[in-house]
Design a protein around this motif. Structure first.
Motif, PDB file in Angstrom:
ATOM      1  N   ASN A  18       0.882  -1.177   0.000  1.00  0.00           N
ATOM      2  CA  ASN A  18       0.000   0.000   0.000  1.00  0.00           C
ATOM      3  C   ASN A  18       0.909   1.212   0.000  1.00  0.00           C
ATOM      4  O   ASN A  18       1.929   1.223   0.696  1.00  0.00           O
ATOM      5  N   TYR A  19       0.566   2.240  -0.760  1.00  0.00           N
ATOM      6  CA  TYR A  19       1.443   3.406  -0.822  1.00  0.00           C
ATOM      7  C   TYR A  19       0.664   4.678  -1.162  1.00  0.00           C
ATOM      8  O   TYR A  19      -0.465   4.625  -1.644  1.00  0.00           O
ATOM      9  N   TYR A  20       1.298   5.798  -0.881  1.00  0.00           N
ATOM     10  CA  TYR A  20       0.811   7.123  -1.248  1.00  0.00           C
ATOM     11  C   TYR A  20       1.896   7.840  -2.035  1.00  0.00           C
ATOM     12  O   TYR A  20       3.082   7.610  -1.799  1.00  0.00           O
ATOM     13  N   THR A  21       1.480   8.706  -2.950  1.00  0.00           N
ATOM     14  CA  THR A  21       2.423   9.576  -3.646  1.00  0.00           C
ATOM     15  C   THR A  21       1.976  11.024  -3.452  1.00  0.00           C
ATOM     16  O   THR A  21       0.875  11.280  -2.937  1.00  0.00           O
ATOM     17  N   ASN A  22       2.798  11.941  -3.907  1.00  0.00           N
ATOM     18  CA  ASN A  22       2.441  13.358  -3.801  1.00  0.00           C
ATOM     19  C   ASN A  22       1.409  13.771  -4.845  1.00  0.00           C
ATOM     20  O   ASN A  22       0.951  14.906  -4.857  1.00  0.00           O
ATOM     21  N   ALA A  23       0.978  12.854  -5.709  1.00  0.00           N
ATOM     22  CA  ALA A  23      -0.005  13.161  -6.742  1.00  0.00           C
ATOM     23  C   ALA A  23      -1.444  12.933  -6.297  1.00  0.00           C
ATOM     24  O   ALA A  23      -2.372  13.326  -6.982  1.00  0.00           O
ATOM     25  N   LYS A  38       9.588 -14.705  -5.134  1.00  0.00           N
ATOM     26  CA  LYS A  38       8.811 -14.003  -6.164  1.00  0.00           C
ATOM     27  C   LYS A  38       8.856 -12.518  -5.852  1.00  0.00           C
ATOM     28  O   LYS A  38       8.568 -12.092  -4.738  1.00  0.00           O
ATOM     29  N   CYS A  39       9.228 -11.715  -6.835  1.00  0.00           N
ATOM     30  CA  CYS A  39       9.364 -10.273  -6.644  1.00  0.00           C
ATOM     31  C   CYS A  39       8.661  -9.525  -7.763  1.00  0.00           C
ATOM     32  O   CYS A  39       8.417 -10.075  -8.834  1.00  0.00           O
ATOM     33  N   ASN A  40       8.372  -8.272  -7.508  1.00  0.00           N
ATOM     34  CA  ASN A  40       7.810  -7.389  -8.514  1.00  0.00           C
ATOM     35  C   ASN A  40       8.455  -6.020  -8.368  1.00  0.00           C
ATOM     36  O   ASN A  40       8.631  -5.532  -7.263  1.00  0.00           O
ATOM     37  N   GLN A  41       8.807  -5.428  -9.492  1.00  0.00           N
ATOM     38  CA  GLN A  41       9.357  -4.073  -9.524  1.00  0.00           C
ATOM     39  C   GLN A  41       8.214  -3.138  -9.880  1.00  0.00           C
ATOM     40  O   GLN A  41       7.492  -3.386 -10.848  1.00  0.00           O
ATOM     41  N   TYR A  42       8.023  -2.073  -9.102  1.00  0.00           N
ATOM     42  CA  TYR A  42       6.929  -1.138  -9.343  1.00  0.00           C
ATOM     43  C   TYR A  42       7.500   0.243  -9.629  1.00  0.00           C
ATOM     44  O   TYR A  42       8.315   0.746  -8.863  1.00  0.00           O
ATOM     45  N   TYR A  43       7.069   0.832 -10.729  1.00  0.00           N
ATOM     46  CA  TYR A  43       7.588   2.127 -11.162  1.00  0.00           C
ATOM     47  C   TYR A  43       6.559   3.216 -10.897  1.00  0.00           C
ATOM     48  O   TYR A  43       5.369   3.035 -11.154  1.00  0.00           O
ATOM     49  N   LEU A  44       7.035   4.342 -10.397  1.00  0.00           N
ATOM     50  CA  LEU A  44       6.167   5.468 -10.047  1.00  0.00           C
ATOM     51  C   LEU A  44       6.450   6.653 -10.947  1.00  0.00           C
ATOM     52  O   LEU A  44       7.595   6.909 -11.311  1.00  0.00           O
ATOM     53  N   SER A  45       5.396   7.408 -11.261  1.00  0.00           N
ATOM     54  CA  SER A  45       5.582   8.640 -12.016  1.00  0.00           C
ATOM     55  C   SER A  45       5.521   9.858 -11.092  1.00  0.00           C
ATOM     56  O   SER A  45       5.722  10.978 -11.536  1.00  0.00           O
ATOM     57  N   SER A  46       5.236   9.624  -9.809  1.00  0.00           N
ATOM     58  CA  SER A  46       5.173  10.687  -8.802  1.00  0.00           C
ATOM     59  C   SER A  46       6.088  10.331  -7.641  1.00  0.00           C
ATOM     60  O   SER A  46       6.566   9.204  -7.539  1.00  0.00           O
ATOM     61  N   VAL A  47       6.279  11.267  -6.733  1.00  0.00           N
ATOM     62  CA  VAL A  47       7.151  11.046  -5.576  1.00  0.00           C
ATOM     63  C   VAL A  47       6.435  10.179  -4.543  1.00  0.00           C
ATOM     64  O   VAL A  47       5.312  10.475  -4.138  1.00  0.00           O
ATOM     65  N   LEU A  48       7.089   9.109  -4.133  1.00  0.00           N
ATOM     66  CA  LEU A  48       6.566   8.222  -3.103  1.00  0.00           C
ATOM     67  C   LEU A  48       6.640   8.928  -1.760  1.00  0.00           C
ATOM     68  O   LEU A  48       7.693   9.431  -1.377  1.00  0.00           O
ATOM     69  N   TYR A  64      -1.875  -9.150   7.672  1.00  0.00           N
ATOM     70  CA  TYR A  64      -0.717  -8.687   8.431  1.00  0.00           C
ATOM     71  C   TYR A  64      -0.240  -7.380   7.807  1.00  0.00           C
ATOM     72  O   TYR A  64       0.160  -7.366   6.649  1.00  0.00           O
ATOM     73  N   TYR A  65      -0.291  -6.296   8.558  1.00  0.00           N
ATOM     74  CA  TYR A  65       0.089  -4.978   8.052  1.00  0.00           C
ATOM     75  C   TYR A  65       1.412  -4.543   8.646  1.00  0.00           C
ATOM     76  O   TYR A  65       1.566  -4.509   9.864  1.00  0.00           O
ATOM     77  N   GLY A  66       2.351  -4.192   7.785  1.00  0.00           N
ATOM     78  CA  GLY A  66       3.608  -3.629   8.244  1.00  0.00           C
ATOM     79  C   GLY A  66       3.425  -2.177   8.629  1.00  0.00           C
ATOM     80  O   GLY A  66       2.385  -1.561   8.358  1.00  0.00           O
ATOM     81  N   ALA A  67       4.428  -1.610   9.256  1.00  0.00           N
ATOM     82  CA  ALA A  67       4.386  -0.205   9.667  1.00  0.00           C
ATOM     83  C   ALA A  67       4.474   0.699   8.433  1.00  0.00           C
ATOM     84  O   ALA A  67       5.082   0.346   7.429  1.00  0.00           O
ATOM     85  N   TRP A  68       3.841   1.868   8.523  1.00  0.00           N
ATOM     86  CA  TRP A  68       3.981   2.871   7.472  1.00  0.00           C
ATOM     87  C   TRP A  68       5.376   3.480   7.551  1.00  0.00           C
ATOM     88  O   TRP A  68       5.892   3.725   8.640  1.00  0.00           O
ATOM     89  N   HIS A  69       5.991   3.694   6.409  1.00  0.00           N
ATOM     90  CA  HIS A  69       7.304   4.315   6.317  1.00  0.00           C
ATOM     91  C   HIS A  69       7.150   5.592   5.511  1.00  0.00           C
ATOM     92  O   HIS A  69       6.890   5.549   4.312  1.00  0.00           O
ATOM     93  N   GLY A  70       7.297   6.730   6.167  1.00  0.00           N
ATOM     94  CA  GLY A  70       7.095   8.019   5.520  1.00  0.00           C
ATOM     95  C   GLY A  70       8.282   8.479   4.718  1.00  0.00           C
ATOM     96  O   GLY A  70       9.365   7.893   4.749  1.00  0.00           O
ATOM     97  N   TYR A  71       8.082   9.564   4.003  1.00  0.00           N
ATOM     98  CA  TYR A  71       9.104  10.146   3.135  1.00  0.00           C
ATOM     99  C   TYR A  71      10.288  10.627   3.950  1.00  0.00           C
ATOM    100  O   TYR A  71      10.076  11.219   5.005  1.00  0.00           O
ATOM    101  N   PRO A  72      11.536  10.471   3.536  1.00  0.00           N
ATOM    102  CA  PRO A  72      11.905   9.705   2.341  1.00  0.00           C
ATOM    103  C   PRO A  72      11.988   8.219   2.651  1.00  0.00           C
ATOM    104  O   PRO A  72      12.573   7.843   3.665  1.00  0.00           O
ATOM    105  N   VAL A  73      11.380   7.426   1.829  1.00  0.00           N
ATOM    106  CA  VAL A  73      11.365   5.982   2.061  1.00  0.00           C
ATOM    107  C   VAL A  73      12.396   5.244   1.225  1.00  0.00           C
ATOM    108  O   VAL A  73      12.683   4.101   1.485  1.00  0.00           O
ATOM    109  N   ALA A  74      12.903   5.899   0.213  1.00  0.00           N
ATOM    110  CA  ALA A  74      13.881   5.238  -0.658  1.00  0.00           C
ATOM    111  C   ALA A  74      14.703   6.289  -1.373  1.00  0.00           C
ATOM    112  O   ALA A  74      14.343   7.462  -1.381  1.00  0.00           O
TER     113      ALA A  74
END
Length: 76
Positions: A18-23, A38-48, A64-74
């Motif tokens: 689950n994620y949010y962007t600045n858009a 098994k992995c997946n690469q996800y590309y964003l057009s906005s800032v995560l 099972y929900y992990g903790a939210w990680h706010g900006y900057p996350v990567a």
């Protein structure tokens, strides 16, 4: 910018992000992955701005929900 998410357990529980962007103020979700390494690469057009990893719990109505990680996350 992109991020990768993986399922490294053979427990048949799908994993997604689950994620949010600045858009948008709406929470977005990626497609799920399931299976050992098994992995997946996800590309964003906005800032995560926020993300968390979610794992399916098929024996319950609650996942099972992990903790939210706010900006900057990567790094970009």
């Amino acid at each position: 910018m992109s991020f990768e998410y993986c399922d490294y357990e053979g427990d048949n529980h799908s994993v997604w992000v689950n994620y949010y962007t600045n858009a948008s103020t709406s929470m977005q979700s990626t497609e799920s992955v399931n299976g050992v390494a098994k992995c997946n690469q996800y590309y964003l057009s906005s800032v995560l701005t926020n993300l968390r990893v979610v794992e399916d719990n098929p024996s319950s109505s609650t996942n099972y929900y992990g903790a939210w990680h706010g900006y900057p996350v990567a790094r970009s």
